[in-house]
Design an enzyme around this catalytic site. Structure first.
Site, PDB file in Angstrom:
ATOM      1  CG  ASP A 193      -1.967   1.100   1.158  1.00 31.87           C
ATOM      2  OD1 ASP A 193      -2.634   1.220   0.110  1.00 31.87           O
ATOM      3  OD2 ASP A 193      -2.099   1.855   2.138  1.00 31.87           O
ATOM      4  NE  ARG A 194       2.975   3.532   4.618  1.00 29.14           N
ATOM      5  CZ  ARG A 194       2.475   4.602   5.194  1.00 29.14           C
ATOM      6  NH1 ARG A 194       2.396   5.740   4.515  1.00 29.14           N
ATOM      7  NH2 ARG A 194       2.046   4.552   6.429  1.00 29.14           N
ATOM      8  CG  MET A 274      -9.840   8.169   3.439  1.00 24.91           C
ATOM      9  SD  MET A 274     -11.219   8.124   2.252  1.00 24.91           S
ATOM     10  CE  MET A 274     -10.983   9.683   1.400  1.00 24.91           C
ATOM     11  NE  ARG A 275      -0.691   5.594   2.265  1.00 21.18           N
ATOM     12  CZ  ARG A 275      -0.808   4.897   3.387  1.00 21.18           C
ATOM     13  NH1 ARG A 275      -1.313   3.686   3.348  1.00 21.18           N
ATOM     14  NH2 ARG A 275      -0.437   5.402   4.542  1.00 21.18           N
ATOM     15  CB  ALA A 276      -6.864   4.289  -3.069  1.00 27.18           C
TER      16      ALA A 276
END
Length: 669
Positions: A193-194, A274-276
């Site tokens: 995810d990073r 919410m990173r996407a």
């Protein structure tokens, strides 16, 4: 040192080049993960990118690359006064898979500490990569302790070192680029995810393009300098375009319509957190700047989704990466805004001939897939019958379920993982000992304690300690290791009943998922018909194992002895390659043995080989029906292991199985 292969000379791989260029325009996008088979120019393209990045202004003499205009107030080499600095090329720092923790984050300068009695910090690779690129080849093989450190640095933009009496904090903001071959294992979800963007690469199947790849590579190998000179103009043009896009980036407008499309797309594909959304917004903005526009269009949002979402929508390692593009188009159409811009970009304008998408050159390569349908079931006895004797097509696996940990007893010394107790180079410190051979992990307190009583006798006169070889102490540490979980699966006709084989595959998939989480190696041996085969040699890719299992056909006789002997041979070879890794053998069968002379006796003799060597074994009993022969239980006894039914594999029932396996292994030891 020869010049790197020019970025603009890379043939094809448009998505890869675009993702790298977008990060060069806007480092806030968050880096790139490049997934693909070997020999697809992954590393070549990444290494070539550094030559295109603008120079970096730094404070002269600062080991942490502070910016002269706004130096880090907490810089260990500071404080620095704002002012003019010197320019240097942007760095690309490579993190080796086998790097130590000290090499990554830095550590106490032991030589100065012991010789001068002062605490001096020696910076690591995170400091070198600040304001540059941190490149990790084979990132999926990186040890867990290094992954944890990378996660911390990527989340906070700083590296904190608290060890051996040293407390240091320094800035560590870098473009994280990783390459990996999925066949060698997947990446931990937290690190996955990073990465802001991900791209899948594959070798072209077009002969003309493959010819051009070979032609350019041979020309570069013959004369790197001359080849680079031929591409100098193209490299300069891309470098200027990156600079122009960086200057335009603050002026790009991300309207409410584009934001609604981004939010709706992320919601439609059910990505976590919410990173996407944030990464998509930054990527779409960078795409507009790269195309020379100040407005984000729907096509930018679409391209951003294709780069930022595939690796975030996977729910488990067996899900295929990718997006349903029809669903994506429907979502974008449904939430199309009115502030997307009045006109389409000029195809021949700054965005290039690709209509503003920013691709260095067009690409093709439709992707597709399919799945096997379940076919009529085979006979229960595995003998030739009207329908059961024929080879049956693959049966779908039942839904995998959560299992408890199957651990190998005792303390091993295998590769770092999360399954069984082990003495490792990384983990919690449990004590100190005299080093055997080269000192790798100094136990500072124990070393000082050993040397302290002898300082007067050694004539110490200054602040430093007088240290001799006999004073050095090696830290002993305990962590967790990964194991080899070798599945031996009966694919004969007696196992071919659709419902039963689906349940068997579901159980094996559940154990594979657990192996993925525990960082194990897995292997798959199947037996049916006239013999056995290694469907998958021991590998870290449980994804590959799941694919082989899903497509496994069934039918024919049951050569149980052949399956066990093949598994024994796999373990023998693997011990030569990796002698420290301990194994757990999981035999999935109903215990029947047919075909050849004395099949039952042969299977018994093969099973006793495992018992004699003390290999931990579990037999998953797949026998069904009102009358049960108990053959799987007999096989477990000869293996020196335990038997468990498919139903007992679920949830709390496995706890008893673990105790049985551990107890059996202790008796064998």
């Amino acid at each position: 040192m020869s010049k790197p292969f020019p970025f603009t000379a890379v043939v094809g791989q448009d998505d890869l080049r675009l993702a790298l260029l977008l990060n060069a325009v806007s480092p806030a996008v968050g880096g790139v993960l490049v997934r693909g088979e070997k020999g697809t120019a992954k590393s070549t393209a990444v290494r070539a990118l550094s030559a295109l990045l603008p120079e970096v202004a730094v404070v002269p003499g600062c080991r942490f690359s502070c910016a002269p205009a706004a130096p880090d107030p907490n810089c260990p080499d500071g404080p620095h006064e704002p002012g003019a600095g010197s320019a240097r090329p942007a760095r690309m720092v490579e993190l080796p898979v086998g790097a130590s923790e000290d090499r990554l984050v830095g550590a106490l300068d032991i030589e100065r500490a012991l010789a001068e009695g002062v605490k001096a910090f020696e910076p690591g690779l995170l400091a070198d990569a600040h304001r540059g690129i941190l490149y990790v080849d084979e990132v999926n093989l990186l040890h867990d302790h290094l992954v944890d450190l990378l996660l911390d640095a990527a989340a906070m933009g700083a590296s904190y070192v608290e060890r051996e009496g040293v407390s240091v904090r320094h800035a560590a903001r870098f473009l994280l680029v990783g390459t990996m071959n999925p066949e060698e294992g997947e990446l931990r979800p937290q690190l996955l995810d990073r990465f802001g963007l991900t791209v899948e690469v594959a070798a072209s199947r077009e002969p003309d393009q493959r010819v051009e790849v070979v032609r350019r590579r041979l020309a570069y190998d013959d004369d790197p300098g001359g080849f680079a000179a031929k591409w100098a103009d193209e490299e300069a043009a891309v470098r200027q375009r990156i600079t122009a896009a960086r200057e335009l980036l603050p002026q790009v407008r991300l309207g409410d319509g584009a934001l609604r499309q981004i939010a709706a797309t992320c919601a439609a594909f059910e990505v976590d957190g919410m990173r996407a959304d944030i990464v998509m917004a930054r990527t779409a903005t960078a795409l507009a700047a790269w195309a020379g526009r100040t407005d984000v269009l729907a096509e930018d949002v679409r391209q951003a989704a294709l780069l930022a979402l595939p690796h975030r929508r996977r729910r488990n390692p067996f899900d295929a990466p990718g997006l349903d593009e029809d669903k994506l188009d429907e979502t974008l159409e449904q939430f199309s805004g009115e502030d997307q811009g009045d006109d389409d970009p000029d195809p021949d304008g700054p965005g290039g001939p690709d209509g503003g998408g920013g691709r260095p050159q067009p690409d093709s390569g439709p992707q597709g897939g399919g799945e096997s349908a379940a076919q009529p079931e085979a006979g229960e006895d595995g003998q030739p019958q009207a329908s059961g004797a024929r080879e049956q097509s693959a049966v779908r696996a039942a839904e995998p379920f959560r299992t408890k940990v199957l651990s190998v007893p005792g303390i091993g010394e295998g590769a770092s993982g999360r399954r069984s107790r082990a003495r490792t180079e990384h983990g919690r410190t449990t004590g100190a000992r005299r080093p055997r051979g080269t000192l790798t992990k100094l136990h500072l307190a124990a070393t000082v304690q050993a040397a302290a009583p002898h300082q007067r006798a050694r004539g110490r006169s200054g602040p430093g300690l007088v240290i001799r070889r006999d004073d050095l102490r090696q830290a002993t540490r305990e962590g967790r290791e990964g194991n080899l979980v070798l599945f031996v699966v009966d694919a004969s006709g007696s196992m071919a009943a659709r419902q039963r084989m689906g349940a068997v595959k579901g159980a094996v998939l559940s154990l594979l998922l657990d192996a993925y989480q525990r960082r194990d190696k897995v292997g798959l041996v199947t037996f049916r018909g006239s013999g056995a085969q290694v469907a998958l040699p021991p590998t870290s890719s449980v994804d590959a194992a799941a694919v082989r299992l899903e497509s496994l056909p069934t039918g024919g006789r049951t050569p149980l002895a052949a399956g066990l002997l093949k598994a024994h041979e796999v373990l023998r070879v693997e011990r030569l390659r990796d002698p420290a890794r301990r194994a757990l053998v999981v035999v999935v069968t109903d215990g029947r043995a047919t075909g050849g002379a004395e099949p039952v006796a042969l299977a018994g003799r093969a099973a006793r080989l495992f018992a004699a060597e003390g290999v931990a074994c579990v037999v998953v009993d797949c026998e069904s029906g009102p009358v049960r022969l108990g053959l799987a239980g007999q096989l477990a006894g000869e293996l020196g292991g335990s038997a468990v039914t498919l139903d007992e594999l679920r949830a709390d029932s496995i706890a008893g199985l673990v105790r049985d396996v551990q107890g059996t292994s202790r008796r064998a030891a």
